[in-house]
Design a protein around this motif. Structure first.
Motif, PDB file in Angstrom:
ATOM      1  N   ASN A  76       0.845  -1.181   0.000  1.00  0.00           N
ATOM      2  CA  ASN A  76       0.000   0.000   0.000  1.00  0.00           C
ATOM      3  C   ASN A  76       0.884   1.236   0.000  1.00  0.00           C
ATOM      4  OD1 ASN A  76      -1.728   2.246   1.278  1.00  0.00           O
ATOM      5  ND2 ASN A  76      -3.231   0.627   0.917  1.00  0.00           N
ATOM      6  N   ASN A  78       0.254   4.216   0.879  1.00  0.00           N
ATOM      7  CA  ASN A  78       0.088   4.986   2.122  1.00  0.00           C
ATOM      8  C   ASN A  78       0.074   4.014   3.301  1.00  0.00           C
ATOM      9  OD1 ASN A  78      -0.217   7.574   0.819  1.00  0.00           O
ATOM     10  ND2 ASN A  78      -2.264   6.900   0.201  1.00  0.00           N
ATOM     11  N   GLU A  81      -0.950   5.101   7.009  1.00  0.00           N
ATOM     12  CA  GLU A  81      -2.392   5.307   7.161  1.00  0.00           C
ATOM     13  C   GLU A  81      -3.134   3.978   7.126  1.00  0.00           C
ATOM     14  OE1 GLU A  81      -4.018   8.096   4.432  1.00  0.00           O
ATOM     15  OE2 GLU A  81      -2.506   9.643   4.854  1.00  0.00           O
ATOM     16  N   TYR A  82      -2.691   3.086   6.264  1.00  0.00           N
ATOM     17  CA  TYR A  82      -3.318   1.773   6.132  1.00  0.00           C
ATOM     18  C   TYR A  82      -3.207   1.001   7.449  1.00  0.00           C
ATOM     19  CZ  TYR A  82      -4.336  -2.808   4.010  1.00  0.00           C
ATOM     20  OH  TYR A  82      -4.872  -4.026   3.689  1.00  0.00           O
ATOM     21  N   TYR A  86      -6.092  -0.211  10.691  1.00  0.00           N
ATOM     22  CA  TYR A  86      -6.203  -1.484  11.416  1.00  0.00           C
ATOM     23  C   TYR A  86      -6.169  -1.244  12.929  1.00  0.00           C
ATOM     24  CZ  TYR A  86      -5.881  -4.954   7.643  1.00  0.00           C
ATOM     25  OH  TYR A  86      -6.151  -5.758   6.570  1.00  0.00           O
ATOM     26  N   SER A 259     -15.638   0.598   8.375  1.00  0.00           N
ATOM     27  CA  SER A 259     -14.291   0.759   8.906  1.00  0.00           C
ATOM     28  C   SER A 259     -14.296   1.806  10.018  1.00  0.00           C
ATOM     29  CB  SER A 259     -13.330   1.193   7.785  1.00  0.00           C
ATOM     30  OG  SER A 259     -13.254   0.203   6.780  1.00  0.00           O
TER      31      SER A 259
END
Length: 316
Positions: A76, A78, A81-82, A86, A259
């Protein structure tokens, strides 16, 4: 636990990693070793990252986050941020480069009068059968529902007044707190924020908008009590609650429908603390029903540094 990991039962479900929730410290080490082992394939490493986060052990979460970031565990662009996304699913976020819990240390359920909700619904969803509707409540009562300022286009509705701040909340410098928001604006425009004065009274940050699409009415007035949340119901998922469980909660972790969306205070520019959540189907002042979106949850956040409350809603 090792066998569960190897066999991966229910792997395609949203609850596949739940067995690692609050795993005791002496059982965590084997999964940390699996994560860093060169013999573990990338798919298992990604699962191990998620499992270790479910432990909610801060040292373990820092370990898993640092490993995932350093070794680019996910493809990813980013990645930071990813990974934070989580973290926020299990009650943690990053503030000033530190991983911190954004949830209150207490978890309590709202308990309503027996006749507050309509019984005109199937018995398995009538808000009386599930254990979370029947918890032993404290004697202190709090005003719930009603209106703070009337406006035909966008009423400023009252949620709850804490004449005394419940113990265990990360709220300082206030002896009382009034929570309210513009539900029509929340449903149409998204996140909204309020500045609280020295008496805990809110005023909207930014211009109040006229809302033409939604016609939500204020919540029917009542009094509520709080009940300490048993460990069995510390975590409640939207999917398994299936309209049966009491999802009206103060503190603890949010019951995310989508999310995680941890709000950022518009004044301090820091991630806020989760404060409470309200489920849909509340009775309104004309005996209809209050909906958050198409029937979701309203989440309230708090920045103690600036005395700002913020609200978002999620629905399917």
């Amino acid at each position: 636990m090792e066998l569960i990991f190897d066999l991966k039962p229910n792997e395609s479900t949203y609850f596949a990693d739940y067995p690692w929730r609050n795993l005791v410290s002496d059982r965590i080490q084997i999964f940390k070793e699996k994560l860093i082992s060169s013999e573990t394939n990338i798919t298992d490493k990604q699962k191990l990252f998620r499992c270790l986060l479910e432990t909610r052990n801060l040292e373990t979460i820092n370990f898993a986050y640092d490993y995932a970031l350093t070794n680019k565990l996910f493809d990813n662009e980013n990645l930071e941020e990813y990974l934070v996304a989580y973290l926020e699913l299990v009650g943690f976020t990053k503030r000033n480069d530190n991983i911190e819990n954004y949830c209150q240390s207490i978890a309590r359920h709202f308990i309503f009068n027996n006749n507050y909700f309509s019984d005109d619904r199937p018995i398995h969803t009538n808000k009386k059968q599930h254990p979370t509707w029947n918890l032993e409540a404290d004697e202190t009562k709090y005003k719930f529902g009603g209106i703070l300022q009337n406006d035909d286009k966008n009423p400023f509705i009252h949620l709850v007044t804490f004449d005394e701040i419940p113990s265990g909340l990360k709220i300082s410098g206030l002896s009382s707190l009034i929570l309210g928001m513009h539900i029509r604006e929340l449903n149409e425009c998204g996140a909204i924020f309020y500045q609280h004065d020295n008496f805990g009274k809110p005023s909207k940050i930014g211009e109040t908008k006229e809302i033409a699409i939604y016609s939500d009415l204020p919540i029917k007035e009542t009094e509520i009590c709080l009940a300490e949340t048993p460990s069995r119901w510390t975590f409640q998922s939207w999917g398994s609650s299936n309209s049966r469980e009491n999802l009206f909660r103060l503190g603890g972790e949010p019951t995310w429908i989508q999310s995680a969306e941890v709000l950022v205070c518009p004044i301090s520019n820091e991630k806020m603390d989760f404060l409470l959540q309200l489920d849909t189907d509340l009775p309104d002042m004309e005996n209809g029903e209050v909906y958050f979106g198409s029937g979701g949850i309203c989440y309230a956040f708090w920045c103690d540094k600036t005395k700002v409350s913020g609200y978002i809603m999620q629905c399917t």
